[in-house]
Motif scaffolding. Structure first.
Motif, PDB file in Angstrom:
ATOM      1  N   ARG A  98      44.644  48.244  51.734  1.00  0.00           N
ATOM      2  CA  ARG A  98      43.771  47.134  51.230  1.00  0.00           C
ATOM      3  C   ARG A  98      44.113  46.034  52.273  1.00  0.00           C
ATOM      4  NH1 ARG A  98      41.739  44.634  46.841  1.00  0.00           N
ATOM      5  NH2 ARG A  98      42.310  42.428  46.668  1.00  0.00           N
ATOM      6  N   GLU A 136      37.489  41.371  42.210  1.00  0.00           N
ATOM      7  CA  GLU A 136      38.275  42.536  41.751  1.00  0.00           C
ATOM      8  C   GLU A 136      38.366  42.236  40.079  1.00  0.00           C
ATOM      9  OE1 GLU A 136      42.295  42.536  43.362  1.00  0.00           O
ATOM     10  OE2 GLU A 136      41.486  43.691  45.021  1.00  0.00           O
ATOM     11  N   LYS A 173      37.182  42.299  46.521  1.00  0.00           N
ATOM     12  CA  LYS A 173      37.245  43.824  46.339  1.00  0.00           C
ATOM     13  C   LYS A 173      36.795  44.539  47.444  1.00  0.00           C
ATOM     14  CE  LYS A 173      34.805  45.774  43.208  1.00  0.00           C
ATOM     15  NZ  LYS A 173      34.280  46.111  41.807  1.00  0.00           N
TER      16      LYS A 173
END
Length: 405
Positions: free
Chosen positions: A341, A362, A404
């Motif tokens: 990430r 997210e 996200k």
């Protein structure tokens, strides 16, 4: 008379009907002899008195009523029942003194009951003596003396017991007798009498058995107490009884031992002891073997328990190791995801706020989205102060927007 007072309480219940059942057919004359009513003149001319209360007596010779003596005074304080018993007592003494004979009971079934004849009889008519003299002292032709004591079942005759050690003493209970029955009772009956002591018989126990070709020994019970066979005595037993015959003489107790039987029983007892010792040894050997087998079984059970405990411990360690490995794998996976990430964030081109939508955040609950759904579903809608069905364009101004990847 104190003698009367001593028996008054004891006979109160038993003699309420005595006067109705018994007749005063005997009384004491002026010479102190007991005389029958038929042998004296009628009325006060009989010259008789009551030996208890010393009241003059009337001799009644009625044709309708039975003959008998009656107390003359109407104000007497004597108890007629006690008077009757005192007369009975004195009459019994006189019968033995006159007849010079008594019927004696068996002596422990060794010597049979029989009549004993005397050549001299002395009586003591003192009812309240303090000494230990018996009521009658009688002597046979061979010089043997016999003490005879009369008793009632509700009184004690003397203040002190008769000292009959090493003597011949016969006790006779007159409780069930009357003036009419006492003579036949004393001279013919075997009832209500016992030997308190009979030294003559006691000394002749061994000779009597020898005469019957039987060998015996008279043993003191103190000696018997230390005998090996004390719990299964070889002594003489009464017919129908298991316990040995016990003879009391001069305040001590004796048994009649049969030496031959004793020797046989002793040998059998020793043989039994040896067999019992062998049996105990066999049992002890069996118990030791059984204890050893039990010890081995318990040791085997303990080994099996330890093995099971080790297996359980190994299984517990294996499970802990697997859990630790899984936890480590998960930790590495999370670290890898976080690193990916982070790299994605570093490598991703900047996103213009006007291009942001809630579907990119997210916080969007993507599992609630449906195909063609034009609303997002913000998981933080309450804190973000937006509606639950969130318009996608809210992300353009949302301070909690987090892209996200």
């Amino acid at each position: 008379m104190i003698f009367a007072n001593r028996i008054a309480n004891g006979i109160a219940n038993r003699t309420l009907t005595m006067i109705g059942d018994f007749i005063f057919s005997w009384a004491e004359n002026a010479e102190g002899r007991m005389v029958h009513v038929d042998s004296v003149p009628r009325g006060l001319r009989c010259g008789c008195t009551c030996p208890n209360c010393h009241e003059p007596l009337l001799a009644r010779h009625g044709e309708k009523n039975e003959h008998g003596f009656a107390h003359h005074s109407d104000t007497r304080g004597a108890n007629l029942n006690i008077c009757y018993m005192v007369i009975l007592y004195k009459l019994a003494e006189q019968i033995i003194q006159t007849k010079k004979r008594i019927h004696a009971p068996s002596y422990y079934a060794i010597f049979p009951e029989k009549d004993i004849d005397f050549v001299e009889v002395k009586v003591d008519s003192c009812y309240e003596r303090d000494d230990k003299q018996p009521d009658v002292i009688a002597t046979t032709a061979d010089g043997t003396q016999y003490l005879i004591e009369f008793t009632f079942d509700y009184k004690v005759q003397h203040k002190q017991a008769i000292d009959y050690k090493n003597l011949n003493c016969l006790e006779i209970d007159l409780s069930k007798q009357s003036l009419e029955t006492v003579e036949k009772f004393l001279l013919e009956s075997n009832d209500d009498r016992k030997w308190l002591n009979n030294q003559s018989y006691f000394e002749n126990i061994v000779p009597r058995y020898q005469k019957a070709n039987r060998v015996i020994e008279v043993k003191d019970e103190e000696f018997c107490a230390s005998c090996e066979l004390k719990d299964s005595c070889s002594g003489v037993k009464r017919k129908g009884f298991y316990a040995p015959l016990v003879i009391e003489n001069s305040g001590r107790k004796y048994r009649i031992c049969k030496p031959e039987q004793y020797q046989e029983d002793l040998e059998a007892y020793h043989k039994w002891l040896k067999e019992e010792e062998k049996r105990k040894k066999r049992e002890e050997g069996f118990r030791r073997k059984e204890a050893e087998r039990q010890r081995q079984r318990e040791a085997e059970w303990e080994r099996e328990r330890q093995i099971r405990e080790q297996e359980r411990e190994q299984e517990r360690l294996r499970q802990e190791q697997e859990a630790a490995e899984k936890l480590e794998e998960r930790r590495k996976l999370i670290a890898a995801q976080q690193e990916a990430r982070r790299q994605a964030e570093l490598n991703a081109p900047p996103l213009d706020p006007s291009e942001r939508t809630c579907f990119m955040c997210e916080s969007n609950l993507s599992w609630m989205n449906r195909p063609g759904d034009r609303y997002a579903h913000c998981g933080c809608y309450s804190s973000m102060r937006v509606s639950k069905n969130t318009p996608p364009e809210s992300a353009q101004t949302c301070r909690g927007f987090k892209r996200k990847f």
